[in-house]
Motif scaffolding. Structure first.
Motif, PDB file in Angstrom:
ATOM      1  N   LEU A  30       7.701 -49.256  13.951  1.00  0.00           N
ATOM      2  CA  LEU A  30       8.390 -50.199  13.066  1.00  0.00           C
ATOM      3  C   LEU A  30       8.399 -51.603  13.651  1.00  0.00           C
ATOM      4  O   LEU A  30       8.240 -52.591  12.920  1.00  0.00           O
ATOM      5  CB  LEU A  30       9.826 -49.722  12.808  1.00  0.00           C
ATOM      6  CG  LEU A  30       9.977 -48.489  11.915  1.00  0.00           C
ATOM      7  CD1 LEU A  30      11.428 -48.037  11.854  1.00  0.00           C
ATOM      8  CD2 LEU A  30       9.451 -48.781  10.511  1.00  0.00           C
TER       9      LEU A  30
ATOM     10  N   LEU B 211       5.071 -53.085  12.942  1.00  0.00           N
ATOM     11  CA  LEU B 211       4.903 -53.428  11.535  1.00  0.00           C
ATOM     12  C   LEU B 211       5.675 -54.694  11.178  1.00  0.00           C
ATOM     13  O   LEU B 211       5.170 -55.566  10.461  1.00  0.00           O
ATOM     14  CB  LEU B 211       5.355 -52.262  10.657  1.00  0.00           C
ATOM     15  CG  LEU B 211       4.466 -51.009  10.707  1.00  0.00           C
ATOM     16  CD1 LEU B 211       5.126 -49.854   9.982  1.00  0.00           C
ATOM     17  CD2 LEU B 211       3.094 -51.298  10.110  1.00  0.00           C
ATOM     18  N   PHE B 212       6.910 -54.805  11.682  1.00  0.00           N
ATOM     19  CA  PHE B 212       7.704 -56.008  11.410  1.00  0.00           C
ATOM     20  C   PHE B 212       7.110 -57.232  12.115  1.00  0.00           C
ATOM     21  O   PHE B 212       7.379 -58.365  11.720  1.00  0.00           O
ATOM     22  CB  PHE B 212       9.156 -55.810  11.856  1.00  0.00           C
ATOM     23  CG  PHE B 212      10.000 -55.064  10.862  1.00  0.00           C
ATOM     24  CD1 PHE B 212      10.200 -55.556   9.584  1.00  0.00           C
ATOM     25  CD2 PHE B 212      10.613 -53.867  11.215  1.00  0.00           C
ATOM     26  CE1 PHE B 212      10.986 -54.859   8.659  1.00  0.00           C
ATOM     27  CE2 PHE B 212      11.401 -53.167  10.298  1.00  0.00           C
ATOM     28  CZ  PHE B 212      11.582 -53.664   9.020  1.00  0.00           C
TER      29      PHE B 212
ATOM     30  N   TYR C  27       2.590 -57.734   6.532  1.00  0.00           N
ATOM     31  CA  TYR C  27       3.495 -56.782   5.906  1.00  0.00           C
ATOM     32  C   TYR C  27       4.822 -57.453   5.590  1.00  0.00           C
ATOM     33  O   TYR C  27       5.438 -58.059   6.466  1.00  0.00           O
ATOM     34  CB  TYR C  27       3.753 -55.579   6.832  1.00  0.00           C
ATOM     35  CG  TYR C  27       2.595 -54.617   6.925  1.00  0.00           C
ATOM     36  CD1 TYR C  27       2.534 -53.479   6.130  1.00  0.00           C
ATOM     37  CD2 TYR C  27       1.548 -54.851   7.818  1.00  0.00           C
ATOM     38  CE1 TYR C  27       1.469 -52.603   6.215  1.00  0.00           C
ATOM     39  CE2 TYR C  27       0.478 -53.982   7.909  1.00  0.00           C
ATOM     40  CZ  TYR C  27       0.441 -52.856   7.106  1.00  0.00           C
ATOM     41  OH  TYR C  27      -0.603 -51.992   7.191  1.00  0.00           O
TER      42      TYR C  27
ATOM     43  N   GLN D 287       7.819 -53.881   1.922  1.00  0.00           N
ATOM     44  CA  GLN D 287       6.772 -52.871   2.008  1.00  0.00           C
ATOM     45  C   GLN D 287       7.086 -51.851   3.097  1.00  0.00           C
ATOM     46  O   GLN D 287       6.863 -50.647   2.922  1.00  0.00           O
ATOM     47  CB  GLN D 287       5.432 -53.548   2.291  1.00  0.00           C
ATOM     48  CG  GLN D 287       4.967 -54.500   1.195  1.00  0.00           C
ATOM     49  CD  GLN D 287       3.845 -55.410   1.654  1.00  0.00           C
ATOM     50  OE1 GLN D 287       3.540 -55.493   2.852  1.00  0.00           O
ATOM     51  NE2 GLN D 287       3.218 -56.108   0.716  1.00  0.00           N
ATOM     52  N   ILE D 288       7.596 -52.346   4.209  1.00  0.00           N
ATOM     53  CA  ILE D 288       7.918 -51.459   5.333  1.00  0.00           C
ATOM     54  C   ILE D 288       9.086 -50.551   4.976  1.00  0.00           C
ATOM     55  O   ILE D 288       9.066 -49.347   5.266  1.00  0.00           O
ATOM     56  CB  ILE D 288       8.239 -52.290   6.590  1.00  0.00           C
ATOM     57  CG1 ILE D 288       7.024 -53.163   6.968  1.00  0.00           C
ATOM     58  CG2 ILE D 288       8.620 -51.385   7.758  1.00  0.00           C
ATOM     59  CD1 ILE D 288       7.315 -54.170   8.067  1.00  0.00           C
TER      60      ILE D 288
ATOM     61  N   GLN E  79       8.671 -46.583   4.690  1.00  0.00           N
ATOM     62  CA  GLN E  79       9.418 -45.745   5.631  1.00  0.00           C
ATOM     63  C   GLN E  79      10.256 -44.704   4.892  1.00  0.00           C
ATOM     64  O   GLN E  79      10.292 -43.531   5.265  1.00  0.00           O
ATOM     65  CB  GLN E  79      10.314 -46.621   6.510  1.00  0.00           C
ATOM     66  CG  GLN E  79      11.113 -45.863   7.546  1.00  0.00           C
ATOM     67  CD  GLN E  79      10.280 -45.394   8.728  1.00  0.00           C
ATOM     68  OE1 GLN E  79       9.064 -45.520   8.730  1.00  0.00           O
ATOM     69  NE2 GLN E  79      10.931 -44.841   9.723  1.00  0.00           N
TER      70      GLN E  79
ATOM     71  N   LYS F 233      -0.033 -51.201   0.974  1.00  0.00           N
ATOM     72  CA  LYS F 233       0.533 -51.313   2.312  1.00  0.00           C
ATOM     73  C   LYS F 233       1.777 -50.452   2.461  1.00  0.00           C
ATOM     74  O   LYS F 233       2.016 -49.879   3.524  1.00  0.00           O
ATOM     75  CB  LYS F 233       0.829 -52.776   2.625  1.00  0.00           C
ATOM     76  CG  LYS F 233      -0.429 -53.600   2.863  1.00  0.00           C
ATOM     77  CD  LYS F 233      -0.125 -55.050   3.141  1.00  0.00           C
ATOM     78  CE  LYS F 233      -1.419 -55.831   3.391  1.00  0.00           C
ATOM     79  NZ  LYS F 233      -1.181 -57.270   3.596  1.00  0.00           N
TER      80      LYS F 233
ATOM     81  N   VAL G 292       2.207 -47.451   5.187  1.00  0.00           N
ATOM     82  CA  VAL G 292       3.369 -47.250   6.061  1.00  0.00           C
ATOM     83  C   VAL G 292       3.892 -45.827   5.917  1.00  0.00           C
ATOM     84  O   VAL G 292       4.231 -45.164   6.904  1.00  0.00           O
ATOM     85  CB  VAL G 292       4.476 -48.269   5.739  1.00  0.00           C
ATOM     86  CG1 VAL G 292       5.743 -47.956   6.537  1.00  0.00           C
ATOM     87  CG2 VAL G 292       4.009 -49.688   6.049  1.00  0.00           C
TER      88      VAL G 292
ATOM     89  N   LEU H 107      15.393 -49.124  10.638  1.00  0.00           N
ATOM     90  CA  LEU H 107      14.751 -50.322  10.099  1.00  0.00           C
ATOM     91  C   LEU H 107      15.485 -51.582  10.547  1.00  0.00           C
ATOM     92  O   LEU H 107      14.868 -52.569  10.954  1.00  0.00           O
ATOM     93  CB  LEU H 107      14.717 -50.256   8.573  1.00  0.00           C
ATOM     94  CG  LEU H 107      13.733 -49.248   7.967  1.00  0.00           C
ATOM     95  CD1 LEU H 107      14.073 -48.995   6.506  1.00  0.00           C
ATOM     96  CD2 LEU H 107      12.301 -49.754   8.090  1.00  0.00           C
TER      97      LEU H 107
ATOM     98  N   HIS I 100      13.916 -54.510  12.954  1.00  0.00           N
ATOM     99  CA  HIS I 100      13.878 -55.874  12.408  1.00  0.00           C
ATOM    100  C   HIS I 100      14.682 -56.827  13.283  1.00  0.00           C
ATOM    101  O   HIS I 100      14.255 -57.961  13.546  1.00  0.00           O
ATOM    102  CB  HIS I 100      14.432 -55.864  10.978  1.00  0.00           C
ATOM    103  CG  HIS I 100      14.270 -57.162  10.250  1.00  0.00           C
ATOM    104  ND1 HIS I 100      15.209 -58.167  10.317  1.00  0.00           N
ATOM    105  CD2 HIS I 100      13.268 -57.626   9.465  1.00  0.00           C
ATOM    106  CE1 HIS I 100      14.809 -59.192   9.587  1.00  0.00           C
ATOM    107  NE2 HIS I 100      13.625 -58.899   9.058  1.00  0.00           N
TER     108      HIS I 100
END
Length: 203
Positions: A26, A29-30, A35, A39-40, A44, A105, A109, A151, A155
């Motif tokens: 994660l 991805l962040f 992305y 989308q994430i 997820q 995307k 994920v 998440l 983030h």
């Protein structure tokens, strides 16, 4: 009351202990500007939901699908990791897309989440199989909350005033390698690599 608290503790521990490595994914991805957070988040939740549903149907799934075939899911993070390794310099600073590419995307994920959590099926399935309906509902609710916590933590780390910049720099280059490693690990542990090698040897 104590029984509910105990079930809550089991649910939190079960999710946290089986998704520690997901934090790394994660964060990567962040860290990727291609992305969007939306989308994430969607990907997820889709991935975790698929794992929970597969675990609930685990007994039937294990009778229908051989583990070696399930291990082919490891190709998803491998493909994504290789593509990011090839494009990490070319697409530096590229904006995240919208429309159909955005949906793709989110699905990517979800695929990585499912592949990375493939081994969770063996842990979740027996726990779910021996749990009454009220406890299953509690597990699903706790998992939904824990996904949000995961998440939020990833983030926060990426956008932390002091930690954010180095994490983003490291994540952009390290995460593709981690994704490939996860994919290989999934295929090895599922017996897919041995199965393919045996099939090649016989051919």
């Amino acid at each position: 009351m104590m029984e509910h608290l105990a079930s809550l503790g089991v649910a939190v521990t079960l999710f946290a202990s089986t998704n520690i490595d997901d934090i790394v994914v994660l964060i990567g991805l962040f860290s990727d500007p291609r992305y969007r957070p939306r989308q994430i988040v969607i990907g997820q939740y889709l991935g975790i939901a698929a794992l929970v549903l597969a675990s609930l149907a685990g007994a039937l799934l294990s009778l229908v699908v051989a583990p070696a075939w399930l291990g082919l899911l490891g190709l998803v993070p491998i493909a994504l990791g290789v593509s990011r390794l090839l494009a990490v310099r070319e697409n530096d600073g590229e904006e995240a897309s919208t429309g159909p590419a955005s949906v793709g995307k989110a699905v990517a994920v979800a695929g990585v989440t499912i592949a990375n959590g493939g081994d969770n099926l063996g842990i979740y399935t027996p726990v779910f199989a021996t749990s009454p309906a009220p406890r299953l509902v509690l597990f699903v609710a706790v998992f939904a909350v824990m996904v949000a916590v995961w998440l939020g933590l990833a983030h926060w780390l990426v956008h932390h005033p002091a930690l954010g910049a180095p994490i983003r720099r490291i994540g952009r280059f390290a995460t593709p390698v981690v994704l490939v490693g996860i994919g290989v690990m999934v295929m090895v542990e599922a017996g897919t690599v041995s199965w393919v090698m045996g099939w090649v040897a016989r051919g």
